[in-house]
Design a protein around this motif. Structure first.
Motif, PDB file in Angstrom:
ATOM      1  N   ILE A 181     -12.505   5.523  27.643  1.00 17.62           N
ATOM      2  CA  ILE A 181     -13.093   5.250  28.956  1.00 17.62           C
ATOM      3  C   ILE A 181     -12.292   6.068  29.950  1.00 17.62           C
ATOM      4  O   ILE A 181     -11.113   5.820  30.154  1.00 17.62           O
ATOM      5  N   GLY A 182     -12.946   7.065  30.530  1.00 14.49           N
ATOM      6  CA  GLY A 182     -12.210   8.018  31.347  1.00 14.49           C
ATOM      7  C   GLY A 182     -11.241   8.767  30.458  1.00 14.49           C
ATOM      8  O   GLY A 182     -11.614   9.302  29.416  1.00 14.49           O
ATOM      9  N   ASP A 183      -9.972   8.776  30.844  1.00 12.93           N
ATOM     10  CA  ASP A 183      -8.953   9.456  30.037  1.00 12.93           C
ATOM     11  C   ASP A 183      -8.141   8.481  29.187  1.00 12.93           C
ATOM     12  O   ASP A 183      -7.127   8.858  28.597  1.00 12.93           O
ATOM     13  N   LYS A 184      -8.598   7.228  29.098  1.00 11.22           N
ATOM     14  CA  LYS A 184      -7.866   6.208  28.348  1.00 11.22           C
ATOM     15  C   LYS A 184      -8.522   5.958  26.989  1.00 11.22           C
ATOM     16  O   LYS A 184      -9.727   5.730  26.895  1.00 11.22           O
ATOM     17  N   ASP A 201     -13.455  -3.707  26.030  1.00 11.59           N
ATOM     18  CA  ASP A 201     -12.766  -2.470  25.679  1.00 11.59           C
ATOM     19  C   ASP A 201     -11.352  -2.530  26.267  1.00 11.59           C
ATOM     20  O   ASP A 201     -11.186  -2.622  27.483  1.00 11.59           O
ATOM     21  N   VAL A 202     -10.361  -2.458  25.395  1.00  8.10           N
ATOM     22  CA  VAL A 202      -8.960  -2.631  25.773  1.00  8.10           C
ATOM     23  C   VAL A 202      -8.233  -1.293  25.675  1.00  8.10           C
ATOM     24  O   VAL A 202      -8.399  -0.546  24.706  1.00  8.10           O
ATOM     25  N   SER A 203      -7.415  -0.995  26.679  1.00  7.81           N
ATOM     26  CA  SER A 203      -6.699   0.276  26.713  1.00  7.81           C
ATOM     27  C   SER A 203      -5.659   0.351  25.599  1.00  7.81           C
ATOM     28  O   SER A 203      -4.901  -0.592  25.360  1.00  7.81           O
ATOM     29  N   LEU A 204      -5.624   1.517  24.932  1.00 14.92           N
ATOM     30  CA  LEU A 204      -4.584   1.811  23.950  1.00 14.92           C
ATOM     31  C   LEU A 204      -3.475   2.657  24.563  1.00 14.92           C
ATOM     32  O   LEU A 204      -2.495   2.964  23.891  1.00 14.92           O
ATOM     33  N   ASP A 205      -3.642   3.037  25.817  1.00 11.40           N
ATOM     34  CA  ASP A 205      -2.643   3.844  26.527  1.00 11.40           C
ATOM     35  C   ASP A 205      -1.985   2.994  27.605  1.00 11.40           C
ATOM     36  O   ASP A 205      -2.669   2.363  28.413  1.00 11.40           O
ATOM     37  N   GLY A 206      -0.671   2.992  27.629  1.00 10.88           N
ATOM     38  CA  GLY A 206       0.029   2.191  28.629  1.00 10.88           C
ATOM     39  C   GLY A 206      -0.142   0.707  28.350  1.00 10.88           C
ATOM     40  O   GLY A 206      -0.215   0.270  27.201  1.00 10.88           O
ATOM     41  N   GLU A 207      -0.230  -0.080  29.399  1.00 12.16           N
ATOM     42  CA  GLU A 207      -0.423  -1.523  29.238  1.00 12.16           C
ATOM     43  C   GLU A 207      -1.825  -1.804  28.689  1.00 12.16           C
ATOM     44  O   GLU A 207      -2.785  -1.124  29.068  1.00 12.16           O
ATOM     45  N   PRO A 208      -1.968  -2.821  27.828  1.00 10.31           N
ATOM     46  CA  PRO A 208      -3.272  -3.092  27.207  1.00 10.31           C
ATOM     47  C   PRO A 208      -4.227  -3.872  28.123  1.00 10.31           C
ATOM     48  O   PRO A 208      -4.637  -4.997  27.822  1.00 10.31           O
ATOM     49  N   TYR A 209      -4.590  -3.243  29.232  1.00 12.73           N
ATOM     50  CA  TYR A 209      -5.530  -3.886  30.152  1.00 12.73           C
ATOM     51  C   TYR A 209      -6.959  -3.769  29.632  1.00 12.73           C
ATOM     52  O   TYR A 209      -7.321  -2.762  29.012  1.00 12.73           O
ATOM     53  N   LEU A 211     -10.528  -2.605  30.171  1.00 14.96           N
ATOM     54  CA  LEU A 211     -11.072  -1.575  31.050  1.00 14.96           C
ATOM     55  C   LEU A 211     -12.575  -1.725  31.270  1.00 14.96           C
ATOM     56  O   LEU A 211     -13.116  -1.184  32.239  1.00 14.96           O
ATOM     57  N   GLN A 212     -13.225  -2.446  30.380  1.00 17.63           N
ATOM     58  CA  GLN A 212     -14.659  -2.682  30.539  1.00 17.63           C
ATOM     59  C   GLN A 212     -15.020  -3.955  29.793  1.00 17.63           C
ATOM     60  O   GLN A 212     -14.461  -4.252  28.740  1.00 17.63           O
ATOM     61  N   PHE A 213     -15.964  -4.702  30.359  1.00 13.56           N
ATOM     62  CA  PHE A 213     -16.405  -5.925  29.697  1.00 13.56           C
ATOM     63  C   PHE A 213     -17.915  -6.030  29.816  1.00 13.56           C
ATOM     64  O   PHE A 213     -18.467  -5.979  30.912  1.00 13.56           O
ATOM     65  N   ALA A 214     -18.572  -6.140  28.658  1.00 17.46           N
ATOM     66  CA  ALA A 214     -20.020  -6.365  28.615  1.00 17.46           C
ATOM     67  C   ALA A 214     -20.254  -7.832  28.282  1.00 17.46           C
ATOM     68  O   ALA A 214     -19.830  -8.313  27.220  1.00 17.46           O
ATOM     69  N   ARG A 215     -20.900  -8.543  29.174  1.00 17.26           N
ATOM     70  CA  ARG A 215     -21.135  -9.966  28.953  1.00 17.26           C
ATOM     71  C   ARG A 215     -22.256 -10.160  27.935  1.00 17.26           C
ATOM     72  O   ARG A 215     -23.193  -9.349  27.834  1.00 17.26           O
ATOM     73  N   GLY A 216     -22.166 -11.224  27.179  1.00 13.26           N
ATOM     74  CA  GLY A 216     -23.159 -11.502  26.155  1.00 13.26           C
ATOM     75  C   GLY A 216     -24.535 -11.764  26.749  1.00 13.26           C
ATOM     76  O   GLY A 216     -24.673 -12.172  27.905  1.00 13.26           O
ATOM     77  N   GLY A 217     -25.558 -11.488  25.946  1.00 15.12           N
ATOM     78  CA  GLY A 217     -26.925 -11.760  26.383  1.00 15.12           C
ATOM     79  C   GLY A 217     -27.424 -10.869  27.489  1.00 15.12           C
ATOM     80  O   GLY A 217     -28.352 -11.240  28.218  1.00 15.12           O
ATOM     81  N   GLY A 218     -26.817  -9.700  27.640  1.00 21.32           N
ATOM     82  CA  GLY A 218     -27.255  -8.791  28.696  1.00 21.32           C
ATOM     83  C   GLY A 218     -26.965  -9.289  30.093  1.00 21.32           C
ATOM     84  O   GLY A 218     -27.679  -8.960  31.051  1.00 21.32           O
ATOM     85  N   ALA A 219     -25.896 -10.091  30.231  1.00 20.79           N
ATOM     86  CA  ALA A 219     -25.574 -10.700  31.524  1.00 20.79           C
ATOM     87  C   ALA A 219     -24.691  -9.822  32.394  1.00 20.79           C
ATOM     88  O   ALA A 219     -24.032 -10.316  33.295  1.00 20.79           O
ATOM     89  N   GLY A 220     -24.691  -8.515  32.130  1.00 20.27           N
ATOM     90  CA  GLY A 220     -23.997  -7.587  33.013  1.00 20.27           C
ATOM     91  C   GLY A 220     -22.809  -6.895  32.372  1.00 20.27           C
ATOM     92  O   GLY A 220     -22.286  -7.344  31.342  1.00 20.27           O
TER      93      GLY A 220
END
Length: 251
Positions: A181-184, A201-209, A211-220
């Motif tokens: 995601i981007g450069d991460k 989606d969790v960052s593997l670079d730096g702190e494991p923040y 970076l993106q979350f898809a809610r279940g059932g197409g809720a955004g």
């Protein structure tokens, strides 16, 4: 026929072996370590990755949250910068676009006159409503804490509760694919085999923040960025603030 010395025979025999070994390594990728240079969370089990990401997010001091949330109350497009002491950003609904600013417990809303000129029960706005809307157009209105809208609107500005409610996977947590995601570089964890309970989606670079979350059932889908990047917060000036004088219309 001239016999080769033992050393030459050894070198000639070793050459095809070395070539074969090198070819196998290239074709199989045996020498590649997908976790080399990462924070190491990709090696963990799925539940441990989720736990690590949630605890890292919970300890953060600031974040930008942008994307779409779908609920029974409608669809909301958010672009908010959040920290523990407040937030600033915008919310777009089916009928309205408005800005929110929270400094401590003080919550301000800024919208155009179309937002303020709603008539009661879907009726056309009265002349007094129209005149009031003209005065409130593009001004900050302080939302009274006893107004029913206060709790709902504040929910978009409370970093801790908002993140806690958003980045929660449901069902059996399983590992997904690696991506970027981007450069991460990222690792995905899913709620359920197909992500029916959400996907993070969790960052593997730096702190494991996260970076993106898809809610279940197409809720955004929301994107989380600018972790721990501070930003200024201050109440609007008096000449930019107006008292609405009654309960705010429902957005």
């Amino acid at each position: 026929m001239t016999a080769l010395p033992p050393a030459s025979r050894t070198r000639r025999a070793a050459l095809p072996v070395a070539l074969c070994v090198g070819l196998v390594a290239v074709l199989s990728g045996c020498g590649d370590d997908p976790d080399e240079g990462t924070n190491g969370v990709g090696k963990l089990e799925a539940a441990a990755i989720e736990s690590k990401a949630r605890s890292t997010a919970g300890a953060a001091k600031a974040v930008r949250l942008s994307g779409t949330l779908v609920s029974k109350g409608g669809t909301y497009k958010l672009n908010m910068r959040l920290k523990q002491s407040g937030a600033a950003g915008s919310v777009v609904t089916k009928n309205s676009t408005f800005e929110l600013l929270r400094v401590g417990d003080a919550l301000y809303l800024k919208a155009d006159k179309g937002f303020w000129s709603h008539g009661e029960g879907g009726e056309a706005p009265s002349q007094s409503d129209t005149e009031a809307a003209d005065k409130l157009d593009d001004k900050y209105v302080k939302v009274p804490q006893d107004d029913p809208s206060y709790k709902q609107l504040r929910g978009f500005t409370d970093m801790g509760p908002l993140l806690k409610g958003l980045i929660s996977l449901h069902g059996e947590v399983v590992k997904g694919d690696r991506d970027k995601i981007g450069d991460k570089r990222t690792i995905r964890v899913l709620g359920g085999q197909r992500g029916e309970g959400g996907a993070m989606d969790v960052s593997l670079d730096g702190e494991p923040y996260p970076l993106q979350f898809a809610r279940g059932g197409g809720a955004g889908v929301v994107v989380l960025s600018e972790w721990n990047k501070d930003f200024p917060l201050a109440p609007p000036s008096q000449d930019q603030t107006v008292d609405y004088g009654k309960q705010l219309p429902r957005a």
